[in-house]
Design an enzyme around this catalytic site. Sequence first.
Site, PDB file in Angstrom:
ATOM      1  N   ASN A 350       0.837  -1.200   0.000  1.00  0.00           N
ATOM      2  CA  ASN A 350       0.000   0.000   0.000  1.00  0.00           C
ATOM      3  C   ASN A 350       0.877   1.258   0.000  1.00  0.00           C
ATOM      4  OD1 ASN A 350      -2.370   1.429  -0.086  1.00  0.00           O
ATOM      5  ND2 ASN A 350      -3.157   0.678   1.871  1.00  0.00           N
ATOM      6  N   HIS A 381      -8.820   4.097   7.944  1.00  0.00           N
ATOM      7  CA  HIS A 381      -9.217   2.735   7.610  1.00  0.00           C
ATOM      8  C   HIS A 381     -10.648   2.433   8.043  1.00  0.00           C
ATOM      9  CE1 HIS A 381      -4.931   1.775   6.833  1.00  0.00           C
ATOM     10  NE2 HIS A 381      -5.438   0.829   6.082  1.00  0.00           N
TER      11      HIS A 381
END
Length: 505
Positions: A350, A381
């Site tokens: 990521n 998140h």
Amino acid sequence: MGERVGNVFLITGSQWLLPVSEYLGFPLELVNFLACQLFALSCAFWFRLYLSPRRSDPRVRHAVATLLGVAFLVFCFGWYSSHFLAVVLANYLIIIQADINNVHRYSMVMAMGYLTVCQVSRVFIFKYGILSTDFSGPLMIVIQKITSLAFQLHDGMCKKGEELTSEQKVLAINVRPSLIEYLSYNLNFLSVLVGPFNNYKDYMDFIEGTHISCRLRRHSSTCNGKNGDHKSPDPSPLNAVCQKLLVCCGCMLFFLTITRSLPIKYNVQPHFVSHTPFITRLTYAFFSIQAARPKFYFAWTLGDAINNAAGFGFSGMDENGKASWNLLSNLNIVGIETATSFKTFIDNWNIQTGNWLKMVCYDRAPRHRLALTFILSALWHGVYPGYYFTFITAIPITLAARAVRKSFRHHFLGSRGLKLGYDILTWASTQLAICYTIMPFLLLAVEPTMVYYRSMYFHVHIISILAALVLHPNVKSKAAATKTPARAPSAQCLPVLCNNNDKTH
């Protein structure tokens, strides 16, 4: 995304492909996503060849990219696509009307607040319901773009050059974007569904046709001093796109044949936990986590390939003089699978989200940079408890990994055999630690996470905390001082405060 009625979801996106979904046995949301991404790939080639900067005005390219992006959102999410338009337009009003000295703060609060409301609704309204193409995932990418643009605009219009880092100077924005530029950057069809995140200046260079020439100018020996006037053809992304599509095919094949046969939830299945030996449970956990990665590999690599097909993502010429198209790459699969430390894994996983966290938080926080970056990453998140278990667990593991590497690695560098043995040992321990850390992220809820931790006897928590305490530089320094009081502590006993391990995802 769908609306829950009892235990059934009513699809809010298009149902045109329902027969295909039923025939393949895939959720309709996943079929819609794949259809949009494959159509985006074909549109990307057309965008580069027939709507190139040499043929089309930048405003036309902005408009087409935006309209296609909005169409994809409506096709996949139906009326839920209004969330994207709402947050983008609200933040555009902020950067146009708000005090430029505080525009970055207002945008961050507004964007993250809106995202958090959407994340909370997933947990408490939809009762942990996760669909294949949940709208909060693409919204997270839009939030990255909104906030980064606001910070870069503040850098360009409020700060002096000496107050900025070299990277911030390159990315600083000196003029507020127009509405069509802002909509295009945030909602373009190339990255609206799965990313990757990219910087506003890079995107504007791509739309205006200077994306490749600017990077070629940095390699004067390669381009012979040319200034990007398009007299020579741009490097073709075709090879890079084909290679990335082959990776996607491999990941899809792996998902269909392996991943579906190793479900994550089997790790907390009561009979499996109570009747299976520890080594078997540990082995299954390892392989089930390994098998879960290809779906991320597929989505991120396909998103990268789509951008490359449109001519976006050129990073320059490599040491062999070949064109490199890795500017927007979100992962390095080889680096992930061969990682021998937490740092290496994080640096290759990521990647663009790590760049965003570093840009808007880590590099700017006056103090407690790691803690603040962790908090922002956790909020971004979502609010599932499993995410927070993952982030909290990662802290002692990271500290222990640093301490172990600092204390023991130099003893294994004397011969190739010792170094190979050390690498194999650290690879196995890193992959098992990653498995243990990531499991709650996939299980989501508190109860299954605690079932898993208990089935593993909390062994990684215990080992990492003990290692971090025993091998902590202060502890070792005190022990050395007790044995040899007249001797000054060596440099190896001092803590490492500034390295890339502080980057939190």
